[in-house]
Design a protein around this motif. Sequence first.
Motif, short mmCIF file in Angstrom:
data_model
loop_
_atom_site.label_atom_id
_atom_site.label_comp_id
_atom_site.label_asym_id
_atom_site.label_seq_id
_atom_site.Cartn_x
_atom_site.Cartn_y
_atom_site.Cartn_z
N TRP A 113 14.67 49.00 21.68
CA TRP A 113 13.81 49.44 22.12
C TRP A 113 14.07 50.34 23.02
CZ3 TRP A 113 10.49 47.25 24.88
CH2 TRP A 113 10.12 45.75 24.42
N ASP A 114 15.57 51.34 22.19
CA ASP A 114 16.22 53.12 23.00
C ASP A 114 14.70 54.07 22.65
OD1 ASP A 114 17.62 54.54 23.49
OD2 ASP A 114 19.38 54.63 22.45
N SER A 115 14.42 53.82 23.69
CA SER A 115 12.81 55.50 23.39
C SER A 115 13.81 56.81 23.05
CB SER A 115 12.34 55.55 24.45
OG SER A 115 12.04 54.03 25.19
N LEU A 116 15.49 56.95 23.34
CA LEU A 116 16.25 58.14 22.87
C LEU A 116 16.61 58.51 21.80
CD1 LEU A 116 17.17 59.10 26.02
CD2 LEU A 116 15.06 59.57 25.43
N ARG A 117 16.60 57.35 21.01
CA ARG A 117 17.37 57.03 19.60
C ARG A 117 16.17 57.26 18.26
NH1 ARG A 117 18.84 51.99 15.83
NH2 ARG A 117 20.40 52.78 14.95
N SER A 118 17.03 58.18 17.09
CA SER A 118 15.71 58.14 16.21
C SER A 118 14.18 58.95 16.88
CB SER A 118 15.85 57.28 14.98
OG SER A 118 16.81 56.90 14.63
N LEU A 177 12.38 49.56 36.53
CA LEU A 177 12.72 48.00 36.59
C LEU A 177 13.41 47.24 35.61
CD1 LEU A 177 8.47 47.46 35.94
CD2 LEU A 177 9.83 49.27 36.33
N VAL A 178 13.17 46.13 35.85
CA VAL A 178 13.51 44.86 34.98
C VAL A 178 12.30 43.99 34.73
CG1 VAL A 178 15.11 43.79 33.85
CG2 VAL A 178 16.36 45.61 34.80
N LEU A 179 11.81 43.70 32.89
CA LEU A 179 10.85 43.22 32.64
C LEU A 179 11.61 41.96 31.73
CD1 LEU A 179 7.98 45.50 32.23
CD2 LEU A 179 8.08 43.42 33.78
N SER A 180 11.22 40.52 31.64
CA SER A 180 11.96 39.52 30.91
C SER A 180 11.48 39.56 29.40
CB SER A 180 11.91 37.96 31.27
OG SER A 180 10.94 37.77 31.16
N PHE A 181 11.89 39.47 28.42
CA PHE A 181 10.80 39.18 27.13
C PHE A 181 9.69 38.56 27.21
CE2 PHE A 181 14.12 40.44 23.90
CZ PHE A 181 14.46 41.61 24.15
N GLU A 182 9.76 37.41 28.67
CA GLU A 182 8.51 37.17 28.30
C GLU A 182 7.66 37.31 29.75
OE1 GLU A 182 11.80 35.76 29.00
OE2 GLU A 182 12.19 34.02 28.13
N ILE A 225 1.73 41.95 26.76
CA ILE A 225 0.84 42.43 25.80
C ILE A 225 -0.23 41.03 24.62
CG2 ILE A 225 2.81 44.17 25.50
CD1 ILE A 225 3.78 42.66 23.07
N ASP A 226 0.38 40.22 25.77
CA ASP A 226 -0.82 39.32 25.19
C ASP A 226 0.11 38.59 23.76
OD1 ASP A 226 -2.09 36.37 25.84
OD2 ASP A 226 -4.27 38.35 24.87
N ALA A 227 0.95 39.06 23.04
CA ALA A 227 1.44 38.31 22.36
C ALA A 227 2.85 37.99 22.18
CB ALA A 227 1.00 39.60 21.00
N PRO A 228 3.50 37.65 21.26
CA PRO A 228 4.99 37.42 20.76
C PRO A 228 5.66 38.56 20.85
CG PRO A 228 4.06 35.90 19.13
CD PRO A 228 2.56 37.15 20.17
N LEU A 229 6.92 38.92 21.29
CA LEU A 229 7.81 40.42 19.99
C LEU A 229 8.10 39.76 19.04
CD1 LEU A 229 9.46 41.35 23.74
CD2 LEU A 229 8.04 42.45 22.53
N PRO A 230 7.94 40.50 18.67
CA PRO A 230 9.00 40.29 16.99
C PRO A 230 10.46 40.29 17.01
CG PRO A 230 8.46 42.78 17.53
CD PRO A 230 8.19 41.93 18.17
N ARG A 231 11.13 39.40 16.45
CA ARG A 231 12.76 39.22 16.55
C ARG A 231 13.69 39.99 16.27
NH1 ARG A 231 14.22 35.26 12.13
NH2 ARG A 231 15.51 35.65 12.80
N ALA A 232 13.04 42.21 16.09
CA ALA A 232 13.86 42.50 16.06
C ALA A 232 14.10 43.53 17.20
CB ALA A 232 12.85 44.06 15.23
N ALA A 233 12.86 42.70 18.47
CA ALA A 233 13.20 43.30 19.66
C ALA A 233 14.16 42.62 20.88
CB ALA A 233 12.02 42.88 20.03
N GLY A 282 20.42 40.46 26.69
CA GLY A 282 19.56 39.85 25.20
C GLY A 282 18.24 39.68 25.25
N ASN A 283 17.69 39.14 27.09
CA ASN A 283 16.85 38.37 26.68
C ASN A 283 15.37 39.44 28.02
OD1 ASN A 283 16.76 36.08 25.61
ND2 ASN A 283 18.34 36.33 26.97
N SER A 284 16.23 40.74 28.27
CA SER A 284 15.08 41.46 29.00
C SER A 284 15.42 43.78 29.17
CB SER A 284 15.54 41.50 30.78
OG SER A 284 17.11 41.55 31.15
N VAL A 285 14.81 43.71 29.33
CA VAL A 285 13.99 45.50 29.03
C VAL A 285 14.47 45.81 30.45
CG1 VAL A 285 13.38 47.39 27.93
CG2 VAL A 285 13.50 45.15 26.69
#
Length: 94
Positions: free
Chosen positions: A44-49, A19-24, A30-38, A73-76
Amino acid sequence: MNDYGPLRDYLKKQTLTELVLSFEEIEAIIDAPLPRAAQRASWWDSLRSPQEKMPQREACLEAGYVATRQADGNSVKFKRLPRNTRRPREDGDL
């Protein structure tokens, strides 16, 4: 720091393998803004480091998904892990 437990819980309820979710949408969950790092794919890369514990990655993995930021750059994209590759919880439960 944001609490990503609601995102984990949301993903656990999903039946789709992808599934794909937008940052919004994520921010609403999560009822909060994502940090700029998002905006960085590596955030986001779950398998990196994997030794680098990051709460958003842990929430996805605990729900059985890996996350990949989309090219827009606006969705995951969240992709379900095969059951046999899911990580056991740290308290030893399988």
